[in-house]
Write a protein that holds these residues in place. Sequence first.
Motif, PDB file in Angstrom:
ATOM      1  N   LEU A  79     -57.698 -93.116  78.161  1.00  9.15           N
ATOM      2  CA  LEU A  79     -58.201 -92.838  79.511  1.00  9.15           C
ATOM      3  C   LEU A  79     -57.124 -92.983  80.579  1.00  9.15           C
ATOM      4  CD1 LEU A  79     -61.712 -94.464  79.221  1.00  9.15           C
ATOM      5  CD2 LEU A  79     -61.257 -92.077  79.727  1.00  9.15           C
ATOM      6  N   ALA A  80     -56.047 -93.707  80.258  1.00  9.84           N
ATOM      7  CA  ALA A  80     -54.952 -93.837  81.225  1.00  9.84           C
ATOM      8  C   ALA A  80     -54.268 -92.497  81.481  1.00  9.84           C
ATOM      9  CB  ALA A  80     -53.937 -94.866  80.736  1.00  9.84           C
ATOM     10  N   LEU A  81     -54.432 -91.545  80.562  1.00  7.63           N
ATOM     11  CA  LEU A  81     -53.825 -90.223  80.724  1.00  7.63           C
ATOM     12  C   LEU A  81     -54.734 -89.251  81.476  1.00  7.63           C
ATOM     13  CD1 LEU A  81     -52.233 -89.721  77.186  1.00  7.63           C
ATOM     14  CD2 LEU A  81     -51.039 -90.212  79.325  1.00  7.63           C
ATOM     15  N   THR A  82     -55.979 -89.647  81.692  1.00  6.03           N
ATOM     16  CA  THR A  82     -56.918 -88.732  82.343  1.00  6.03           C
ATOM     17  C   THR A  82     -56.806 -88.824  83.857  1.00  6.03           C
ATOM     18  OG1 THR A  82     -58.687 -90.380  82.366  1.00  6.03           O
ATOM     19  CG2 THR A  82     -58.564 -88.941  80.442  1.00  6.03           C
ATOM     20  N   GLU A  83     -57.290 -87.795  84.512  1.00  8.05           N
ATOM     21  CA  GLU A  83     -57.344 -87.796  85.975  1.00  8.05           C
ATOM     22  C   GLU A  83     -58.500 -88.697  86.435  1.00  8.05           C
ATOM     23  OE1 GLU A  83     -57.104 -83.646  87.483  1.00  8.05           O
ATOM     24  OE2 GLU A  83     -56.763 -83.152  85.384  1.00  8.05           O
ATOM     25  N   GLN A  84     -58.295 -89.359  87.529  1.00 10.32           N
ATOM     26  CA  GLN A  84     -59.328 -90.249  88.066  1.00 10.32           C
ATOM     27  C   GLN A  84     -60.073 -89.530  89.190  1.00 10.32           C
ATOM     28  OE1 GLN A  84     -59.672 -93.240  86.354  1.00 10.32           O
ATOM     29  NE2 GLN A  84     -58.090 -92.234  85.119  1.00 10.32           N
ATOM     30  N   ILE A  85     -61.240 -88.979  88.871  1.00 13.04           N
ATOM     31  CA  ILE A  85     -62.048 -88.259  89.858  1.00 13.04           C
ATOM     32  C   ILE A  85     -63.424 -88.919  89.881  1.00 13.04           C
ATOM     33  CG2 ILE A  85     -62.935 -86.023  90.604  1.00 13.04           C
ATOM     34  CD1 ILE A  85     -60.771 -84.688  88.925  1.00 13.04           C
ATOM     35  N   THR A  86     -63.704 -89.646  90.931  1.00 11.88           N
ATOM     36  CA  THR A  86     -64.919 -90.449  91.027  1.00 11.88           C
ATOM     37  C   THR A  86     -66.176 -89.599  90.868  1.00 11.88           C
ATOM     38  OG1 THR A  86     -63.781 -91.951  92.542  1.00 11.88           O
ATOM     39  CG2 THR A  86     -66.185 -92.090  92.472  1.00 11.88           C
ATOM     40  N   GLY A  87     -67.076 -90.094  90.040  1.00  7.93           N
ATOM     41  CA  GLY A  87     -68.376 -89.450  89.878  1.00  7.93           C
ATOM     42  C   GLY A  87     -68.405 -88.277  88.919  1.00  7.93           C
ATOM     43  N   GLU A  88     -67.254 -87.929  88.362  1.00  3.58           N
ATOM     44  CA  GLU A  88     -67.193 -86.793  87.440  1.00  3.58           C
ATOM     45  C   GLU A  88     -67.073 -87.273  85.993  1.00  3.58           C
ATOM     46  OE1 GLU A  88     -67.467 -83.435  88.315  1.00  3.58           O
ATOM     47  OE2 GLU A  88     -68.017 -84.319  90.232  1.00  3.58           O
ATOM     48  N   THR A  89     -67.532 -86.432  85.064  1.00  2.24           N
ATOM     49  CA  THR A  89     -67.396 -86.729  83.646  1.00  2.24           C
ATOM     50  C   THR A  89     -66.019 -86.251  83.200  1.00  2.24           C
ATOM     51  OG1 THR A  89     -69.770 -86.401  83.360  1.00  2.24           O
ATOM     52  CG2 THR A  89     -68.419 -86.400  81.363  1.00  2.24           C
ATOM     53  N   ILE A  90     -65.061 -87.171  83.214  1.00  2.00           N
ATOM     54  CA  ILE A  90     -63.670 -86.837  82.914  1.00  2.00           C
ATOM     55  C   ILE A  90     -63.345 -87.342  81.514  1.00  2.00           C
ATOM     56  CG2 ILE A  90     -61.278 -87.096  83.660  1.00  2.00           C
ATOM     57  CD1 ILE A  90     -63.054 -85.580  85.645  1.00  2.00           C
ATOM     58  N   LEU A  91     -62.996 -86.432  80.632  1.00  4.24           N
ATOM     59  CA  LEU A  91     -62.817 -86.781  79.221  1.00  4.24           C
ATOM     60  C   LEU A  91     -61.339 -86.889  78.848  1.00  4.24           C
ATOM     61  CD1 LEU A  91     -65.595 -84.426  77.874  1.00  4.24           C
ATOM     62  CD2 LEU A  91     -65.690 -86.911  78.037  1.00  4.24           C
ATOM     63  N   PRO A  92     -60.998 -87.849  77.987  1.00  4.10           N
ATOM     64  CA  PRO A  92     -59.597 -88.059  77.598  1.00  4.10           C
ATOM     65  C   PRO A  92     -59.141 -87.060  76.535  1.00  4.10           C
ATOM     66  CG  PRO A  92     -60.996 -89.618  76.454  1.00  4.10           C
ATOM     67  CD  PRO A  92     -61.905 -88.839  77.372  1.00  4.10           C
ATOM     68  N   PRO A  93     -57.825 -87.025  76.255  1.00  5.58           N
ATOM     69  CA  PRO A  93     -57.307 -86.150  75.198  1.00  5.58           C
ATOM     70  C   PRO A  93     -57.874 -86.539  73.838  1.00  5.58           C
ATOM     71  CG  PRO A  93     -55.528 -87.069  76.543  1.00  5.58           C
ATOM     72  CD  PRO A  93     -56.762 -87.809  76.904  1.00  5.58           C
ATOM     73  N   THR A  94     -58.026 -85.554  72.975  1.00  2.00           N
ATOM     74  CA  THR A  94     -58.588 -85.779  71.640  1.00  2.00           C
ATOM     75  C   THR A  94     -57.692 -85.138  70.589  1.00  2.00           C
ATOM     76  OG1 THR A  94     -60.807 -85.628  72.578  1.00  2.00           O
ATOM     77  CG2 THR A  94     -60.629 -85.463  70.191  1.00  2.00           C
ATOM     78  N   CYS A  95     -57.363 -85.883  69.563  1.00  2.00           N
ATOM     79  CA  CYS A  95     -56.558 -85.315  68.470  1.00  2.00           C
ATOM     80  C   CYS A  95     -57.441 -84.389  67.631  1.00  2.00           C
ATOM     81  CB  CYS A  95     -55.992 -86.424  67.590  1.00  2.00           C
ATOM     82  SG  CYS A  95     -54.893 -85.796  66.301  1.00  2.00           S
ATOM     83  N   LEU A  96     -57.026 -83.125  67.529  1.00  2.00           N
ATOM     84  CA  LEU A  96     -57.774 -82.139  66.751  1.00  2.00           C
ATOM     85  C   LEU A  96     -57.123 -81.832  65.403  1.00  2.00           C
ATOM     86  CD1 LEU A  96     -58.698 -79.513  69.510  1.00  2.00           C
ATOM     87  CD2 LEU A  96     -60.146 -81.317  68.566  1.00  2.00           C
ATOM     88  N   TYR A  97     -55.866 -82.244  65.252  1.00  2.00           N
ATOM     89  CA  TYR A  97     -55.130 -81.835  64.030  1.00  2.00           C
ATOM     90  C   TYR A  97     -53.944 -82.768  63.857  1.00  2.00           C
ATOM     91  CZ  TYR A  97     -52.458 -78.559  61.003  1.00  2.00           C
ATOM     92  OH  TYR A  97     -51.761 -77.958  59.995  1.00  2.00           O
ATOM     93  N   GLN A  98     -53.806 -83.325  62.649  1.00  2.00           N
ATOM     94  CA  GLN A  98     -52.633 -84.158  62.349  1.00  2.00           C
ATOM     95  C   GLN A  98     -52.408 -84.151  60.853  1.00  2.00           C
ATOM     96  OE1 GLN A  98     -52.321 -88.043  64.210  1.00  2.00           O
ATOM     97  NE2 GLN A  98     -51.340 -88.920  62.409  1.00  2.00           N
ATOM     98  N   ARG A  99     -51.262 -83.646  60.451  1.00  2.00           N
ATOM     99  CA  ARG A  99     -50.941 -83.648  59.015  1.00  2.00           C
ATOM    100  C   ARG A  99     -49.461 -83.362  58.807  1.00  2.00           C
ATOM    101  NH1 ARG A  99     -54.895 -78.923  57.200  1.00  2.00           N
ATOM    102  NH2 ARG A  99     -56.160 -80.166  58.604  1.00  2.00           N
ATOM    103  N   ASP A 100     -48.956 -83.806  57.645  1.00  2.00           N
ATOM    104  CA  ASP A 100     -47.564 -83.453  57.325  1.00  2.00           C
ATOM    105  C   ASP A 100     -47.554 -82.122  56.591  1.00  2.00           C
ATOM    106  OD1 ASP A 100     -47.809 -83.794  54.468  1.00  2.00           O
ATOM    107  OD2 ASP A 100     -47.606 -85.952  54.730  1.00  2.00           O
ATOM    108  N   THR A 101     -46.357 -81.634  56.321  1.00  2.28           N
ATOM    109  CA  THR A 101     -46.240 -80.281  55.753  1.00  2.28           C
ATOM    110  C   THR A 101     -45.919 -80.284  54.260  1.00  2.28           C
ATOM    111  OG1 THR A 101     -43.918 -80.217  56.440  1.00  2.28           O
ATOM    112  CG2 THR A 101     -45.546 -79.299  57.962  1.00  2.28           C
ATOM    113  N   LYS A 102     -46.025 -81.450  53.626  1.00  2.77           N
ATOM    114  CA  LYS A 102     -45.821 -81.477  52.171  1.00  2.77           C
ATOM    115  C   LYS A 102     -46.941 -80.719  51.481  1.00  2.77           C
ATOM    116  CE  LYS A 102     -44.552 -85.032  49.828  1.00  2.77           C
ATOM    117  NZ  LYS A 102     -44.396 -86.399  49.259  1.00  2.77           N
ATOM    118  N   GLU A 103     -46.579 -79.919  50.501  1.00  4.25           N
ATOM    119  CA  GLU A 103     -47.578 -79.102  49.813  1.00  4.25           C
ATOM    120  C   GLU A 103     -47.992 -79.685  48.470  1.00  4.25           C
ATOM    121  OE1 GLU A 103     -46.168 -75.111  49.609  1.00  4.25           O
ATOM    122  OE2 GLU A 103     -46.243 -74.814  51.792  1.00  4.25           O
TER     123      GLU A 103
END
Length: 553
Positions: free
Chosen positions: A268-292
């Motif tokens: 939440l420290a990375l999110t914008e602070q806008i009073t009264g609004e539903t402000i959502l933080p960053p979310t990891c959608l993908y994380q993996r190494d490239t070993k096959e």
Amino acid sequence: MCQQLSQLPLATHIEELTKELVHINSINGTHGEGKIIEFIYEKMQVFPYYQENPTFLWTTNVKHDPIGRKNLFAFVKSPNETKKTIIYHAHLDTVDIEDYGHLKEFAFSPHKLEEFFGKYEGNAEVQKDAQSGDWMFGRGAVDMKSGAAVHVANIQYFTQHLEELDGNLLLILNGGEESEHNGIIDALDELSHLKIAHGLDFLMAINTDFTTPLYGDDPHRYIYTGVAGKLLPAFYIYGREVHVGDTLSGIDPNYIAAKITERIHNNLALTEQITGETILPPTCLYQRDTKESYTVQTASTSQIYFNYFLYEESPAHVVSKLKAVTQQACTEAEQYLQLQYEKYSEWSNVPKRSLSWHIEVVTYDELISYLNEKGVQTEAILAEVMKKNEGKELRQQSFALVDALQKADPEHQPRVVLFFAPPFLPHNYLKENVERDQVLKQTIEHIVKEVAMETGELFQVKRFFPYLADGSFLSIHVTEEELQELLHNFPEWNTLYPLPFDKIKALNIPSVTMGVYGKDGHKWTERVYKPYSFGVLPKLIQKTTKAIFQSNH
């Protein structure tokens, strides 16, 4: 059938049309996206207004679309000579139905699902809603075929009551919203044509995408006067691979990836602070190494990307914040790895080697500049990669571009490359210092208060729709300089995600969400609340439409 529906009370008309639309499989990425548009087109063709004005109802094919998506446009001309126009827009594609499990065959059957959930004891709230008869279940019921039905019914209403219109209406129905927003992006061409060729003045757009409770027992109905944007910041991490028998001398990219994710995901420290609004933080959608495959060598590279909501902040500011956070994570990792090696040398009583665990952090633009200075032919490399990876998943094409550039570096040093991948959604909101925007805001607030007094509904007007929506593509608020900083860090955006930024800027249409109300969008318990969505909302939109025209007379 449409003529029969039009004789019904408005709420019943919308409910029946919603059922018909839910019955149609229009899962994103399937041919159903085109078929449901054709279905509505055929229904609207028999409206008396379009029988008399057939050129006011038309469809377009989404260009270069492999599954045959279409956009539908329906124009209603005011009896008064005016260019003032309000857009109604909605999407008709849905997410998949895998979450329905053994109920997949009933995912498009509101009646069957209501019967099932009425006896379902796994969730008391869902069971209560099903037994009440006030909720319609089914994939797309709330997100957002009911919203499209509201617009179609209101278009039919106004074609029968033209005397109430002091301006024109334009309905846009499209698909592609649940993935890359292909439909609305393609529709920008048609909007630009209408603006230039016919001089239409688009006052605002009303989106009926779904709204939902923001907390338990939330009694409010929400109106949103803007929509958040979205960035997809991505990180390609290059470590130093080693045999597991020499693990302390290596730099594991998975460890670096974990440190970056720890500092960014839900921070939440990375999110914008806008009073009264539903402000959502960053979310990891993908994380993996490239070993096959399995080996006892550590991975050489790892990949991450995040969903990053954008409200008032500029993309350029996001770049600087994420780069600083990544540098902190890499410095911390470097210190940790060095400390572990020193402990190992002390405990094992072996001489220390001259090793470095430094990880450089650069943006894509900085990497390009660095390689160009080294004499590397970056443009030729990128062209070759694009040709080789044509047709692949967009994020993977982006990673392939960065990887080819890193491999062209003669130094081959450990590095984190920060860049942006598709999609990018601009933020679209009403500004405090723009008179047009404030007139819209005041008018909407006035109408909402009026409807609240008439119906007893508890409304709240907020600035930012808390989810992703097509309204993002109707306006863009970043400056040219800020836009260029984004695009310079967006590999081959003009091919991978060629947004027509000039058209979006020229259109500059505010998008307000007056959405249907429901629960559990994108879940198997998805359901729309009929009394509000089919009864209150359509009349709220009608009142707002008339008031906006009057305030812009």
